[in-house]
Design a protein around this motif. Structure first.
Motif, PDB file in Angstrom:
ATOM      1  N   GLU A 124      26.500  36.939  67.630  1.00 22.47           N
ATOM      2  CA  GLU A 124      27.318  35.828  68.124  1.00 22.47           C
ATOM      3  C   GLU A 124      28.290  36.312  69.200  1.00 22.47           C
ATOM      4  O   GLU A 124      28.456  35.678  70.238  1.00 22.47           O
ATOM      5  N   TYR A 125      28.948  37.453  68.961  1.00 18.69           N
ATOM      6  CA  TYR A 125      29.892  38.028  69.927  1.00 18.69           C
ATOM      7  C   TYR A 125      29.169  38.380  71.233  1.00 18.69           C
ATOM      8  O   TYR A 125      29.633  38.051  72.322  1.00 18.69           O
ATOM      9  N   TYR A 126      28.014  39.042  71.112  1.00 19.82           N
ATOM     10  CA  TYR A 126      27.218  39.415  72.286  1.00 19.82           C
ATOM     11  C   TYR A 126      26.841  38.172  73.096  1.00 19.82           C
ATOM     12  O   TYR A 126      27.003  38.129  74.313  1.00 19.82           O
ATOM     13  N   ASN A 127      26.334  37.146  72.407  1.00 21.51           N
ATOM     14  CA  ASN A 127      25.913  35.917  73.101  1.00 21.51           C
ATOM     15  C   ASN A 127      27.085  35.225  73.783  1.00 21.51           C
ATOM     16  O   ASN A 127      26.933  34.683  74.882  1.00 21.51           O
ATOM     17  N   LYS A 128      28.249  35.245  73.143  1.00 21.27           N
ATOM     18  CA  LYS A 128      29.449  34.640  73.738  1.00 21.27           C
ATOM     19  C   LYS A 128      29.797  35.363  75.045  1.00 21.27           C
ATOM     20  O   LYS A 128      30.040  34.738  76.074  1.00 21.27           O
ATOM     21  N   LYS A 129      29.807  36.700  74.999  1.00 23.93           N
ATOM     22  CA  LYS A 129      30.144  37.492  76.187  1.00 23.93           C
ATOM     23  C   LYS A 129      29.062  37.363  77.256  1.00 23.93           C
ATOM     24  O   LYS A 129      29.355  37.344  78.448  1.00 23.93           O
ATOM     25  N   PHE A 130      27.802  37.251  76.831  1.00 22.66           N
ATOM     26  CA  PHE A 130      26.679  37.096  77.761  1.00 22.66           C
ATOM     27  C   PHE A 130      26.843  35.811  78.566  1.00 22.66           C
ATOM     28  O   PHE A 130      26.583  35.773  79.769  1.00 22.66           O
ATOM     29  N   GLY A 131      27.307  34.744  77.918  1.00 20.47           N
ATOM     30  CA  GLY A 131      27.432  33.457  78.573  1.00 20.47           C
ATOM     31  C   GLY A 131      28.670  33.295  79.441  1.00 20.47           C
ATOM     32  O   GLY A 131      28.799  32.309  80.173  1.00 20.47           O
ATOM     33  N   GLU A 132      29.576  34.257  79.400  1.00 24.06           N
ATOM     34  CA  GLU A 132      30.841  34.127  80.137  1.00 24.06           C
ATOM     35  C   GLU A 132      30.709  34.381  81.634  1.00 24.06           C
ATOM     36  O   GLU A 132      31.534  33.926  82.408  1.00 24.06           O
ATOM     37  N   VAL A 133      29.706  35.136  82.041  1.00 27.75           N
ATOM     38  CA  VAL A 133      29.568  35.503  83.454  1.00 27.75           C
ATOM     39  C   VAL A 133      28.152  35.227  83.946  1.00 27.75           C
ATOM     40  O   VAL A 133      27.242  34.996  83.152  1.00 27.75           O
ATOM     41  N   THR A 134      27.973  35.295  85.258  1.00 24.97           N
ATOM     42  CA  THR A 134      26.644  35.033  85.826  1.00 24.97           C
ATOM     43  C   THR A 134      25.963  36.304  86.334  1.00 24.97           C
ATOM     44  O   THR A 134      24.773  36.302  86.583  1.00 24.97           O
ATOM     45  N   HIS A 159      23.748  41.121  80.641  1.00 26.71           N
ATOM     46  CA  HIS A 159      23.371  41.976  79.515  1.00 26.71           C
ATOM     47  C   HIS A 159      24.234  43.238  79.464  1.00 26.71           C
ATOM     48  O   HIS A 159      24.763  43.598  78.423  1.00 26.71           O
ATOM     49  N   LYS A 160      24.380  43.905  80.619  1.00 23.76           N
ATOM     50  CA  LYS A 160      25.163  45.144  80.657  1.00 23.76           C
ATOM     51  C   LYS A 160      26.610  44.906  80.233  1.00 23.76           C
ATOM     52  O   LYS A 160      27.179  45.672  79.457  1.00 23.76           O
ATOM     53  N   ARG A 161      27.200  43.834  80.750  1.00 25.71           N
ATOM     54  CA  ARG A 161      28.601  43.538  80.438  1.00 25.71           C
ATOM     55  C   ARG A 161      28.743  43.184  78.955  1.00 25.71           C
ATOM     56  O   ARG A 161      29.629  43.686  78.265  1.00 25.71           O
ATOM     57  N   ALA A 162      27.869  42.307  78.475  1.00 25.04           N
ATOM     58  CA  ALA A 162      27.947  41.882  77.072  1.00 25.04           C
ATOM     59  C   ALA A 162      27.734  43.074  76.139  1.00 25.04           C
ATOM     60  O   ALA A 162      28.417  43.206  75.121  1.00 25.04           O
ATOM     61  N   LEU A 163      26.824  43.956  76.495  1.00 22.72           N
ATOM     62  CA  LEU A 163      26.549  45.130  75.663  1.00 22.72           C
ATOM     63  C   LEU A 163      27.736  46.095  75.680  1.00 22.72           C
ATOM     64  O   LEU A 163      28.107  46.650  74.648  1.00 22.72           O
ATOM     65  N   ALA A 164      28.352  46.272  76.833  1.00 21.23           N
ATOM     66  CA  ALA A 164      29.519  47.155  76.936  1.00 21.23           C
ATOM     67  C   ALA A 164      30.682  46.610  76.107  1.00 21.23           C
ATOM     68  O   ALA A 164      31.367  47.359  75.403  1.00 21.23           O
ATOM     69  N   LEU A 165      30.896  45.295  76.161  1.00 20.47           N
ATOM     70  CA  LEU A 165      31.983  44.691  75.382  1.00 20.47           C
ATOM     71  C   LEU A 165      31.683  44.721  73.889  1.00 20.47           C
ATOM     72  O   LEU A 165      32.579  44.913  73.064  1.00 20.47           O
ATOM     73  N   THR A 166      30.407  44.566  73.535  1.00 18.22           N
ATOM     74  CA  THR A 166      30.005  44.678  72.135  1.00 18.22           C
ATOM     75  C   THR A 166      30.207  46.124  71.659  1.00 18.22           C
ATOM     76  O   THR A 166      30.640  46.356  70.528  1.00 18.22           O
ATOM     77  N   SER A 167      29.948  47.093  72.536  1.00 21.75           N
ATOM     78  CA  SER A 167      30.185  48.505  72.212  1.00 21.75           C
ATOM     79  C   SER A 167      31.659  48.748  71.947  1.00 21.75           C
ATOM     80  O   SER A 167      32.030  49.501  71.043  1.00 21.75           O
ATOM     81  N   ARG A 168      32.496  48.092  72.737  1.00 25.75           N
ATOM     82  CA  ARG A 168      33.943  48.254  72.567  1.00 25.75           C
ATOM     83  C   ARG A 168      34.390  47.682  71.214  1.00 25.75           C
ATOM     84  O   ARG A 168      35.221  48.258  70.527  1.00 25.75           O
ATOM     85  N   LYS A 169      33.797  46.557  70.838  1.00 26.51           N
ATOM     86  CA  LYS A 169      34.069  45.965  69.514  1.00 26.51           C
ATOM     87  C   LYS A 169      33.614  46.934  68.415  1.00 26.51           C
ATOM     88  O   LYS A 169      34.307  47.125  67.419  1.00 26.51           O
ATOM     89  N   LEU A 170      32.469  47.573  68.632  1.00 26.59           N
ATOM     90  CA  LEU A 170      31.944  48.551  67.684  1.00 26.59           C
ATOM     91  C   LEU A 170      32.891  49.749  67.545  1.00 26.59           C
ATOM     92  O   LEU A 170      33.091  50.262  66.444  1.00 26.59           O
TER      93      LEU A 170
END
Length: 140
Positions: A92-102, A106-117
């Motif tokens: 859910e967190y990944y998908n939220k971050k994925f949808g925030e930018v154009t 994937h790279k941005r959402a994965l990096a932010l998910t890594s930061r959450k991790l």
């Protein structure tokens, strides 16, 4: 010095982290007590972003610093990618971050998910806890 089995079990309790990722992350972190916060751990892994600004304008497109331990950064990003496929909260967190930018979604959402991790790992290792989906050890 061998890997601390309590820390290993803490990481293995996170859905999506297998023996290779758990061992790699612990090997690169060394002792969690060296880091005084999850921010320090993220900085060590190079999961921080440069501020890109001029005057009053701040760019939305900022680059990851990528300084620090490239192996730890690799393990954390791979782990985040695996966890998002195994944990509804992270998906859910990944998908939220994925949808925030154009761009670079994937790279941005994965990096932010890594930061959450990183926040989760820091919490689990400093408190010697096992992961449970009710966010034990998670700091926002």
């Amino acid at each position: 010095k061998g890997i601390n089995t309590t820390e290993y079990q803490s990481l293995r309790s996170i859905p999506g982290i297998g023996p290779v990722l758990a061992s790699g992350i612990l090997a690169e972190i060394g002792s969690i007590s060296v880091f005084d916060s999850h921010n320090a751990l993220a900085k060590y892994a190079g999961l921080t972003w440069r501020v890109n600004q001029s005057g009053n304008h701040t760019s939305d497109n900022t680059n990851m610093t990528k300084t620090g331990n490239k192996y730890l950064r690799y393990y954390l990003i791979e782990a985040a990618n695996s966890i998002k496929n195994n944990s509804p909260e992270y998906k859910e967190y990944y998908n939220k971050k994925f949808g925030e930018v154009t761009t670079h979604q994937h790279k941005r959402a994965l990096a932010l998910t890594s930061r959450k991790l990183v926040r989760l790992i820091f919490g689990l290792l400093t408190k010697n806890q096992i992961y449970s989906s009710d966010k034990v050890g998670e700091t926002q």
